[in-house]
Scaffold this motif. Structure first.
Motif, PDB file in Angstrom:
ATOM      1  N   ILE A 133      34.342  44.059  41.387  1.00 27.15           N
ATOM      2  CA  ILE A 133      35.178  44.976  40.796  1.00 27.15           C
ATOM      3  C   ILE A 133      36.038  45.471  41.555  1.00 27.15           C
ATOM      4  O   ILE A 133      37.344  45.615  41.580  1.00 27.15           O
ATOM      5  N   ARG A 134      35.646  45.926  43.058  1.00 31.86           N
ATOM      6  CA  ARG A 134      36.536  46.566  43.897  1.00 31.86           C
ATOM      7  C   ARG A 134      37.566  45.485  44.412  1.00 31.86           C
ATOM      8  O   ARG A 134      38.655  46.096  44.674  1.00 31.86           O
ATOM      9  N   GLU A 135      37.100  44.441  44.545  1.00 33.71           N
ATOM     10  CA  GLU A 135      38.152  43.226  45.008  1.00 33.71           C
ATOM     11  C   GLU A 135      39.236  42.805  43.839  1.00 33.71           C
ATOM     12  O   GLU A 135      40.382  42.353  44.120  1.00 33.71           O
ATOM     13  N   GLU A 136      38.760  42.853  42.412  1.00 35.87           N
ATOM     14  CA  GLU A 136      39.434  42.353  41.512  1.00 35.87           C
ATOM     15  C   GLU A 136      40.392  43.186  40.670  1.00 35.87           C
ATOM     16  O   GLU A 136      41.300  42.959  39.851  1.00 35.87           O
ATOM     17  N   TYR A 137      40.016  44.658  40.572  1.00 34.59           N
ATOM     18  CA  TYR A 137      40.428  45.555  39.916  1.00 34.59           C
ATOM     19  C   TYR A 137      40.811  46.830  40.219  1.00 34.59           C
ATOM     20  O   TYR A 137      40.589  47.180  41.668  1.00 34.59           O
TER      21      TYR A 137
END
Length: 136
Positions: A12-16
């Motif tokens: 989530i941290r990487e994509e959103y």
């Protein structure tokens, strides 16, 4: 493939666009493709780690759409029932939310991304339709 909350949180941290993070909870701002320069809608989505039977990790995906006291709940529920395949409606605190849950064990990211996008899009539509804005 993710199998734990830690794995999903990293994804989530990487994509959103993370707007807040606490233990077992991540809030993101889900952005939609722009139709024109004036139509830049977003939707707040809350991702929460849940543990079933003290063993199985799940992620709950929830998005607030408005205050329960300010809406015809029967009409909103009818619309969600007709328009949604990836979420249900609930009242959490004072807010109506759309939510969906997924088991984390052997979860493929597409099994997460697709329901997340469907839920965010449905929440955005319900918010506009029943609350007349883009407040969440």
């Amino acid at each position: 493939m993710v199998s734990t909350w830690g794995d999903l949180a990293q994804y989530i941290r990487e994509e959103y666009e993370v707007i807040d993070e606490r233990e077992d909870e991540i809030r993101i701002e889900f952005g939609f493709d722009k139709y024109d320069e004036e139509d830049e809608r977003t939707q707040v989505v809350v991702l929460v780690r849940e543990v079933l039977d003290n063993v199985h990790e799940w992620v709950q995906i929830a998005s607030p759409v408005g205050l329960a006291a300010e809406v015809d709940l029967a009409a909103l529920l009818r619309e969600v029932g007709q328009a949604s395949i990836a979420c249900g409606a609930a009242i959490m605190g004072e807010h109506v939310v759309l939510r969906h849950s997924l088991p984390l064990r052997d979860l493929d990211v597409h099994e997460f991304d697709d329901p997340l996008a469907l839920l965010a899009g449905t929440a955005d539509q319900i918010e506009e339709m029943f609350f007349g804005g883009d407040n969440y």
